[in-house]
Design a protein around this motif. Structure first.
Motif, PDB file in Angstrom:
ATOM      1  N   THR A   1       0.745   8.283  -1.973  1.00 30.71           N
ATOM      2  CA  THR A   1       1.510   7.033  -2.037  1.00 30.71           C
ATOM      3  C   THR A   1       3.009   7.260  -1.941  1.00 30.71           C
ATOM      4  O   THR A   1       3.793   6.329  -2.154  1.00 30.71           O
ATOM      5  CB  THR A   1       1.187   6.289  -3.350  1.00 30.71           C
TER       6      THR A   1
ATOM      7  N   VAL B   1     -12.304   9.767   1.444  1.00 31.29           N
ATOM      8  CA  VAL B   1     -10.875   9.654   1.154  1.00 31.29           C
ATOM      9  C   VAL B   1     -10.059   9.901   2.417  1.00 31.29           C
ATOM     10  O   VAL B   1      -9.096   9.184   2.714  1.00 31.29           O
ATOM     11  CB  VAL B   1     -10.472  10.641   0.036  1.00 31.29           C
TER      12      VAL B   1
ATOM     13  N   TYR C   1      -0.547  -1.909  -3.580  1.00 29.02           N
ATOM     14  CA  TYR C   1      -1.511  -1.043  -2.929  1.00 29.02           C
ATOM     15  C   TYR C   1      -1.374   0.413  -3.362  1.00 29.02           C
ATOM     16  O   TYR C   1      -2.380   1.134  -3.437  1.00 29.02           O
ATOM     17  CB  TYR C   1      -1.378  -1.150  -1.407  1.00 29.02           C
ATOM     18  N   ASP C   2      -0.169   0.856  -3.667  1.00 30.98           N
ATOM     19  CA  ASP C   2      -0.040   2.242  -4.135  1.00 30.98           C
ATOM     20  C   ASP C   2      -0.753   2.431  -5.474  1.00 30.98           C
ATOM     21  O   ASP C   2      -1.409   3.449  -5.707  1.00 30.98           O
ATOM     22  CB  ASP C   2       1.419   2.684  -4.201  1.00 30.98           C
TER      23      ASP C   2
ATOM     24  N   THR D   1      -0.607   6.463   4.932  1.00 34.11           N
ATOM     25  CA  THR D   1      -1.205   5.536   3.968  1.00 34.11           C
ATOM     26  C   THR D   1      -0.855   4.082   4.262  1.00 34.11           C
ATOM     27  O   THR D   1      -1.739   3.217   4.323  1.00 34.11           O
ATOM     28  CB  THR D   1      -0.768   5.911   2.539  1.00 34.11           C
TER      29      THR D   1
ATOM     30  N   MET E   1      -8.375   6.290   3.377  1.00 35.26           N
ATOM     31  CA  MET E   1      -6.983   6.215   2.929  1.00 35.26           C
ATOM     32  C   MET E   1      -5.996   6.837   3.909  1.00 35.26           C
ATOM     33  O   MET E   1      -4.857   6.389   3.996  1.00 35.26           O
ATOM     34  CB  MET E   1      -6.856   6.878   1.558  1.00 35.26           C
TER      35      MET E   1
ATOM     36  N   GLN F   1      -7.872   4.540  -7.970  1.00 34.13           N
ATOM     37  CA  GLN F   1      -9.167   4.935  -7.424  1.00 34.13           C
ATOM     38  C   GLN F   1      -9.283   6.447  -7.227  1.00 34.13           C
ATOM     39  O   GLN F   1     -10.383   6.984  -7.162  1.00 34.13           O
ATOM     40  CB  GLN F   1      -9.435   4.187  -6.119  1.00 34.13           C
TER      41      GLN F   1
ATOM     42  N   TRP G   1     -13.046  -4.211   1.443  1.00 35.73           N
ATOM     43  CA  TRP G   1     -12.826  -2.916   0.791  1.00 35.73           C
ATOM     44  C   TRP G   1     -14.161  -2.310   0.347  1.00 35.73           C
ATOM     45  O   TRP G   1     -14.354  -1.090   0.430  1.00 35.73           O
ATOM     46  CB  TRP G   1     -11.879  -3.060  -0.396  1.00 35.73           C
TER      47      TRP G   1
ATOM     48  N   ILE H   1      -4.529   2.447  -4.875  1.00 39.67           N
ATOM     49  CA  ILE H   1      -4.988   3.759  -4.413  1.00 39.67           C
ATOM     50  C   ILE H   1      -4.968   4.773  -5.555  1.00 39.67           C
ATOM     51  O   ILE H   1      -5.918   5.539  -5.755  1.00 39.67           O
ATOM     52  CB  ILE H   1      -4.094   4.245  -3.256  1.00 39.67           C
ATOM     53  N   ARG H   2      -3.886   4.789  -6.316  1.00 38.31           N
ATOM     54  CA  ARG H   2      -3.742   5.780  -7.395  1.00 38.31           C
ATOM     55  C   ARG H   2      -4.884   5.663  -8.402  1.00 38.31           C
ATOM     56  O   ARG H   2      -5.444   6.670  -8.830  1.00 38.31           O
ATOM     57  CB  ARG H   2      -2.406   5.595  -8.104  1.00 38.31           C
TER      58      ARG H   2
ATOM     59  N   ALA I   1      -2.696  11.728  -5.710  1.00 32.79           N
ATOM     60  CA  ALA I   1      -2.340  10.304  -5.717  1.00 32.79           C
ATOM     61  C   ALA I   1      -0.844  10.117  -5.490  1.00 32.79           C
ATOM     62  O   ALA I   1      -0.429   9.206  -4.770  1.00 32.79           O
ATOM     63  CB  ALA I   1      -2.770   9.666  -7.031  1.00 32.79           C
TER      64      ALA I   1
END
Length: 625
Positions: free
Chosen positions: A346, A243, A189-190, A353, A247, A196, A151, A193-194, A342
């Protein structure tokens, strides 16, 4: 005359941008908007544009029916086997236990198995011995140190700004530690992502959630540039491109200056995506920026003509990319733009995604993703070899609360992961292998396990591990081991201040200080990427320098000496020492011919240290079957 003609021809193709800016208008917000370009002109998104596999909604496919019903262990295997049977091919036989544990340990932890681990697994008669091993490795702290690096490659992580002065970011390491911890805790993972994208706006996340937004700002920056507006423009474009690629798996960066040539992404789409971050950055001269924070005093977002920060065009509002937003969902004007992004990113209806991250996980286990272009799911990217399997795993990820460890476990528990990576010596299995090799030389159908070279960090960590030298301490600022003397002489004063503690020099490679303009030499030799942009797949070169480093570098000399000392101290006779070396380095016992060869090598005047150096240079150590 010829030079003048060439200059005029170049000017016709590349008209000069205004420079210097108009007096009294040195920053973008001071530039008047050109009335002639105050309206956005872009093509409508058509059904043809959306007629692409990556933009289809994720629907769980039916698991295929196969003839060889005793081979599949998981749903994954049925998709793989169905494709093989379609071409009248057979999977390779299972890997032996010593090869399997070596593969699994390197894969999940980035370290070789210990001698005790190998012996315990090989001699464990319980039917669930393998699943127990898998679970123990997934629960190990070493798992996050291994998978966190993948990552960080995508996040273009480094401890410095880059560019000419390459100033140190004192707090950058905290994001690295957050990534390792999040992966070890199996953060959904959602949520991963949110946080970040908008962690500073997650009330329950606290300081750690805000820290996660460093993902957006981990790329190169130039704090000392004269114009903060130019700096801000470059940063925002870099965030948007990252992004989009990391993503969503789309090359949004291609649309900074003009509409994308192939994908249905207009220049306006790029700046609409950028607009989600427009209020999240406040810059100060000569200061690095580390995390996002919402501000409300920035001007209207504009499309920048030809990508030039001095030429604002039509105004824009945040909006989701049109080609994958067929429902026409719009951000709420009453909510934070990044929180809205976000949420949309997700949402289960988003077709990209889950597909993108599942493909990345598959790639790290097998060397190549189900689609071989992990950051380009657009029309110029490769179509997946097993599209239904990709959707099956994507759906599984979302069904299982976005647990990436669940996907890892499914993959490594499958029969396709456990097949042999070496050609059988005789019989029907060998004939079947040769037939599959001829029909599928690139192994896209995965009839056999793909051979892969260890990456730079794994080679270094592995050498420390087999010589009982590895320091497993976690967290904290990056450490700076000693550099070669000849390199130190070429550096500016203070560019690489060696860490005083020698024990810290032997920590895992993910904790080595990452200077953007000076890659640690061992890593650079073995293809660790620069941190200037997201790296979705590392190059794998084969050079003479690599062999020379593994033979003659001070690091290899030192670890070989330690390995020889450990082996000679633990085993009294030469035969046992040779056996111990083979177990530590290759996770197996040597055969008679290998024992004879090693014995004769030592009898010729070579030392045990020399034998260690020779063995770490072998393909059997550097490659995993």
């Amino acid at each position: 005359m010829m030079r003048m003609t060439l200059l005029l021809a170049l000017l016709a193709i590349f008209p000069l941008l205004p420079w210097p800016p108009t007096a009294g208008a040195t920053d973008a917000e001071d530039q008047p908007v050109d009335d002639a370009v105050a309206e956005i002109e872009e093509d409508e998104i058509s059904d043809f544009d959306r007629d692409h596999w990556a933009y289809d909604r994720i629907v769980r496919p039916a698991v295929p029916v196969v003839v060889q019903t005793d081979w599949p262990r998981t749903g994954i295997d049925r998709f793989i086997l169905a494709r093989l049977e379609k071409d009248s091919l057979q999977p390779a036989p299972p890997a032996d236990r010593s090869s399997l544990i070596r593969r699994l340990c390197w894969d999940l932890t980035g370290l070789p198995p210990t001698v005790d681990q190998v012996q315990d697994f090989v001699n464990d008669p319980r039917p669930d011995a393998y699943s127990r091993l898998v679970d123990s490795l997934l629960a190990s702290p070493e798992f996050g140190k291994r998978w966190g690096q993948f990552w960080l490659d995508l996040a273009r992580y480094a401890d410095t700004d880059g560019y000419e002065h390459d100033k140190i970011r004192d707090q950058a390491w905290k994001y690295r530690d957050w990534v390792i911890d999040a992966i070890n805790r199996d953060m959904p993972y959602d949520t991963f992502i949110r946080w970040q994208l908008a962690g500073d706006q997650v009330e329950s996340g606290g300081e750690q959630a805000t820290l996660a937004t460093a993902f957006c700002l981990s790329g190169p920056d130039m704090p000392d540039i004269n114009s903060m507006d130019e700096r801000r423009h470059v940063l925002l474009n870099e965030i948007t491109s990252t992004v989009g690629a990391v993503m969503l798996g789309l090359q949004f960066g291609c649309a900074q200056c003009h509409d994308h040539k192939y994908d249905a992404i207009s220049q306006a789409d790029f700046y609409r995506l950028r607009a989600f971050f427009d209020s999240a950055i406040r810059l100060e001269q000569n200061k690095s920026v580390s995390v996002l924070a919402s501000h409300r005093d920035y001007p209207q977002t504009h499309l920048m003509l030809r990508g030039d920060w001095r030429r604002p065009g039509a105004p824009l509002e945040p909006a989701f990319p049109r080609v994958i937003n067929d429902a026409g969902t719009a951000p709420s004007p009453d909510a934070s733009p990044r929180t809205e992004l976000a949420d949309w990113m997700t949402d289960r209806s988003n077709p990209l995604t889950a597909r993108v991250i599942v493909n990345r996980i598959w790639q790290q286990h097998f060397g190549t993703g189900l689609t071989a272009t992990p950051s380009d799911f657009g029309v110029m990217g490769d179509s997946p070899t097993h599209p239904e399997l990709l959707d099956y795993l994507s759906d599984e990820l979302m069904r299982e609360n976005w647990s990436t460890k669940r996907i890892h476990r499914m993959i490594v528990m499958s029969s396709v992961y456990r097949v042999s990576g070496t050609r059988p010596k005789q019989g029907f299995d060998r004939e079947s292998w040769d037939r599959a090799l001829a029909a599928d030389p690139d192994n896209q159908l995965l009839s056999r396990f793909p051979r892969r070279r260890l990456d730079a960090e794994a080679i270094r960590d592995g050498l420390l591990a087999v010589s009982d030298s590895l320091n497993h301490e976690m967290g904290g600022p990056g450490v700076r081991p000693a550099l070669p003397v000849e390199m130190v002489k070429t550096l500016k004063s203070g560019q690489w201040k060696e860490t005083p503690s020698k024990a810290d020099h032997e920590r895992r490679s993910i904790y080595i200080f990452a200077r953007r303009n000076l890659r640690f030499p061992f890593f650079a030799t073995f293809d660790r990427p620069t941190a200037d942009q997201p790296c979705a797949r590392r190059n794998q070169s084969t050079t003479a320098i690599q062999s020379l480093v593994l033979l003659n570098s001070a690091f290899v000399m030192k670890t070989s000496e330690r390995l020889a000392s450990v082996v000679s101290a633990g085993q009294p006779d030469l035969r046992s020492q040779i056996d111990s070396l083979y177990m530590r380095l290759y996770s197996r016992h040597p055969d008679g011919e290998e024992v004879t060869g090693a014995t004769e090598f030592l009898a010729s005047g070579a030392t045990l240290k020399d034998l260690c150096r020779a063995m770490v240079n072998s393909n059997e150590f550097l490659y995993v079957d």
